[in-house]
Design an enzyme around this catalytic site. Structure first.
Site, short mmCIF file in Angstrom:
data_model
loop_
_atom_site.label_atom_id
_atom_site.label_comp_id
_atom_site.label_asym_id
_atom_site.label_seq_id
_atom_site.Cartn_x
_atom_site.Cartn_y
_atom_site.Cartn_z
N LYS A 89 -5.51 -20.43 12.44
CA LYS A 89 -4.19 -19.93 12.82
C LYS A 89 -4.17 -18.41 12.93
O LYS A 89 -3.68 -17.85 13.91
CB LYS A 89 -3.13 -20.37 11.78
CG LYS A 89 -3.09 -21.86 11.53
CD LYS A 89 -2.08 -22.25 10.47
CE LYS A 89 -2.35 -21.68 9.08
NZ LYS A 89 -3.53 -22.23 8.38
N ARG A 112 6.11 -23.50 5.18
CA ARG A 112 5.13 -24.39 4.55
C ARG A 112 5.79 -25.50 3.76
O ARG A 112 5.08 -26.32 3.17
CB ARG A 112 4.27 -23.57 3.60
CG ARG A 112 2.93 -23.16 4.19
CD ARG A 112 2.33 -22.26 3.15
NE ARG A 112 0.91 -22.28 3.10
CZ ARG A 112 0.15 -21.34 3.65
NH1 ARG A 112 0.67 -20.41 4.39
NH2 ARG A 112 -1.16 -21.36 3.48
N ARG A 129 -16.13 -17.78 5.75
CA ARG A 129 -15.22 -16.68 6.14
C ARG A 129 -15.50 -15.42 5.32
O ARG A 129 -15.71 -15.49 4.12
CB ARG A 129 -13.76 -17.10 5.93
CG ARG A 129 -12.79 -15.93 6.17
CD ARG A 129 -11.38 -16.37 6.40
NE ARG A 129 -10.80 -17.09 5.28
CZ ARG A 129 -9.59 -17.66 5.33
NH1 ARG A 129 -8.86 -17.60 6.42
NH2 ARG A 129 -9.13 -18.31 4.28
N ARG A 143 -12.74 -14.11 0.26
CA ARG A 143 -11.45 -14.25 -0.40
C ARG A 143 -11.61 -15.10 -1.65
O ARG A 143 -12.32 -16.10 -1.63
CB ARG A 143 -10.46 -14.94 0.57
CG ARG A 143 -9.44 -14.00 1.14
CD ARG A 143 -8.69 -14.61 2.29
NE ARG A 143 -7.86 -15.77 1.94
CZ ARG A 143 -7.01 -16.35 2.80
NH1 ARG A 143 -6.88 -15.87 4.02
NH2 ARG A 143 -6.31 -17.41 2.44
N ARG A 203 -6.08 -26.31 -2.15
CA ARG A 203 -5.23 -25.87 -1.02
C ARG A 203 -5.04 -27.01 -0.01
O ARG A 203 -3.97 -27.17 0.57
CB ARG A 203 -5.86 -24.65 -0.33
CG ARG A 203 -5.69 -23.37 -1.16
CD ARG A 203 -6.62 -22.28 -0.70
NE ARG A 203 -6.30 -21.76 0.62
CZ ARG A 203 -7.14 -21.07 1.37
NH1 ARG A 203 -8.37 -20.82 0.93
NH2 ARG A 203 -6.77 -20.63 2.54
P1 AP5 Z 1 -8.63 -18.20 10.04
O1 AP5 Z 1 -8.12 -17.82 11.39
O2 AP5 Z 1 -8.70 -17.15 8.99
O3 AP5 Z 1 -7.81 -19.50 9.51
P2 AP5 Z 1 -6.33 -19.67 9.01
O4 AP5 Z 1 -5.82 -20.97 9.57
O5 AP5 Z 1 -5.51 -18.45 9.27
O6 AP5 Z 1 -6.62 -19.89 7.46
P3 AP5 Z 1 -6.00 -19.29 6.13
O7 AP5 Z 1 -6.91 -19.78 5.02
O8 AP5 Z 1 -5.76 -17.82 6.18
O9 AP5 Z 1 -4.66 -20.02 6.08
P4 AP5 Z 1 -3.93 -20.49 4.88
O10 AP5 Z 1 -2.76 -21.06 5.57
O11 AP5 Z 1 -4.52 -21.37 3.88
O12 AP5 Z 1 -3.81 -19.17 3.99
P5 AP5 Z 1 -2.74 -18.00 3.97
O13 AP5 Z 1 -3.45 -16.73 4.04
O14 AP5 Z 1 -1.64 -18.30 4.93
O15 AP5 Z 1 -10.05 -18.89 10.26
C1 AP5 Z 1 -10.83 -19.34 9.13
C2 AP5 Z 1 -12.33 -19.02 9.38
O16 AP5 Z 1 -12.80 -19.79 10.48
C3 AP5 Z 1 -12.60 -17.55 9.75
O17 AP5 Z 1 -13.83 -17.20 9.18
C4 AP5 Z 1 -12.69 -17.55 11.29
O18 AP5 Z 1 -13.56 -16.53 11.78
C5 AP5 Z 1 -13.27 -18.95 11.56
N1 AP5 Z 1 -12.74 -19.57 12.79
C6 AP5 Z 1 -11.47 -19.50 13.29
N2 AP5 Z 1 -11.34 -20.25 14.41
C7 AP5 Z 1 -12.58 -20.84 14.61
C8 AP5 Z 1 -13.10 -21.73 15.61
N3 AP5 Z 1 -12.31 -22.19 16.61
N4 AP5 Z 1 -14.39 -22.11 15.51
C9 AP5 Z 1 -15.19 -21.65 14.50
N5 AP5 Z 1 -14.76 -20.79 13.53
C10 AP5 Z 1 -13.46 -20.40 13.58
O19 AP5 Z 1 -2.12 -18.22 2.51
C11 AP5 Z 1 -2.83 -17.88 1.33
C12 AP5 Z 1 -1.97 -18.21 0.11
O20 AP5 Z 1 -0.74 -17.45 0.14
C13 AP5 Z 1 -1.49 -19.68 0.00
O21 AP5 Z 1 -2.45 -20.51 -0.61
C14 AP5 Z 1 -0.22 -19.51 -0.84
O22 AP5 Z 1 -0.52 -19.33 -2.19
C15 AP5 Z 1 0.37 -18.23 -0.31
N6 AP5 Z 1 1.31 -18.42 0.82
C16 AP5 Z 1 1.15 -17.97 2.10
N7 AP5 Z 1 2.19 -18.32 2.87
C17 AP5 Z 1 3.02 -19.05 2.06
C18 AP5 Z 1 4.26 -19.71 2.28
N8 AP5 Z 1 4.85 -19.72 3.47
N9 AP5 Z 1 4.82 -20.36 1.23
C19 AP5 Z 1 4.27 -20.35 0.01
N10 AP5 Z 1 3.09 -19.75 -0.26
C20 AP5 Z 1 2.47 -19.09 0.76
#
Ligand code: AP5
Length: 211
Positions: free
Chosen positions: A13, A85, A124, A157, A168
């Site tokens: 995403k 979420r 990552r 991370r 997660r």
């Molecule tokens: P990447 O693009 O980083 O993936 P992502 O979907 O953004 O994954 P995240 O882990 O950041 O999402 P998340 O929703 O768990 O965490 P967030 O930071 O929001 O891609 C991942 C990897 O794959 C990278 O290395 C990339 O290079 C590679 N890649 C990408 N596309 C690819 C492809 N097509 N092919 C091959 N490789 C590819 O949240 C973290 C924490 O914050 C949560 O656990 C929670 O505690 C808190 N939080 C955040 N938002 C909320 C909310 N709304 N409510 C409550 N808690 C929240």
């Protein structure tokens, strides 16, 4: 246009949101990025959020909704990445937008199997200074473990460690996956096969959002 990017951790995403927001001139709001910055700067929000994030649990809805109220541009034009979420967050977003005469236009569901998620998250690497995101195999930096943009040494991370990743995924299934039906019922959910490579996913994403 207001877009929501929905999907499991590591679905890609953030990678796609960064690129599409630049190309379309939309504001990229990643609650994960904002929270990580708050933790780094030890703000009151960061101090409250840290323990949840380290365990891979969701940060409480009231903190997240207040945060979105603060960063939401009055004229809209946003890609929401990792928000909402929970159903409570989705309802709060609907209310917030409707007060301003706007709505969520499209929700893109990044569809990927668990084994792809685990491979993507374990490889990552992120830049602790500028936030750029890499993958050791799928999107490596030019020079080993060094950020292309600012030259800082890349890190993994904390919540990308295997045990936290498993939690997660569980949290996603229980608390976030119900949003699929919520947005399906509104007729605005689009499923995207996010297991393809980064370029292919981007092409398909542009097609489905009409860019
Ligand atoms: P990447 O693009 O980083 O993936 P992502 O979907 O953004 O994954 P995240 O882990 O950041 O999402 P998340 O929703 O768990 O965490 P967030 O930071 O929001 O891609 C991942 C990897 O794959 C990278 O290395 C990339 O290079 C590679 N890649 C990408 N596309 C690819 C492809 N097509 N092919 C091959 N490789 C590819 O949240 C973290 C924490 O914050 C949560 O656990 C929670 O505690 C808190 N939080 C955040 N938002 C909320 C909310 N709304 N409510 C409550 N808690 C929240």
């Amino acid at each position: 246009m207001n877009l929501v990017f929905l999907g499991p951790p590591g679905a890609g995403k953030g990678t796609q949101a960064k690129r599409l927001s630049q190309e379309l001139g939309l504001k990229h709001i990643s609650t994960g990025d904002i929270l990580r910055e708050a933790v780094k700067n030890q703000t009151p929000l960061g101090k409250k959020a840290k323990e949840y994030m380290d365990r891979g649990e969701l940060v409480p809805d009231d903190l997240i909704i207040a945060l979105i109220e603060e960063v939401m541009p009055p004229e809209g034009g946003v890609i929401f990445d990792g928000f909402p979420r929970t159903i409570a967050q989705a309802k709060a977003l609907d209310e917030m937008l409707s007060r301003k005469g706007m709505k969520v236009d499209k929700v893109i569901l990044f569809d990927v199997p668990d084994e792809v998620v685990v491979e993507r998250l374990s490889g990552r690497r992120v830049c602790p200074s500028c936030g750029a995101v890499y993958h050791v195999k799928f999107n490596p930096p030019k020079s080993d473990e060094i950020c292309d943009k600012c030259g800082t040494k890349l890190i993994q991370r904390e919540d990308d460690k295997e045990k936290v990743v498993r939690n997660r995924l569980e949290v996603y299934r229980k608390q976030t996956a119900p949003l699929i039906e919520y947005y399906e019922d509104k007729g605005i959910l689009i499923r995207l096969d996010a297991s393809k490579d980064i370029e292919e996913v981007y092409r398909e994403l542009k097609r489905v959002v009409g860019a």
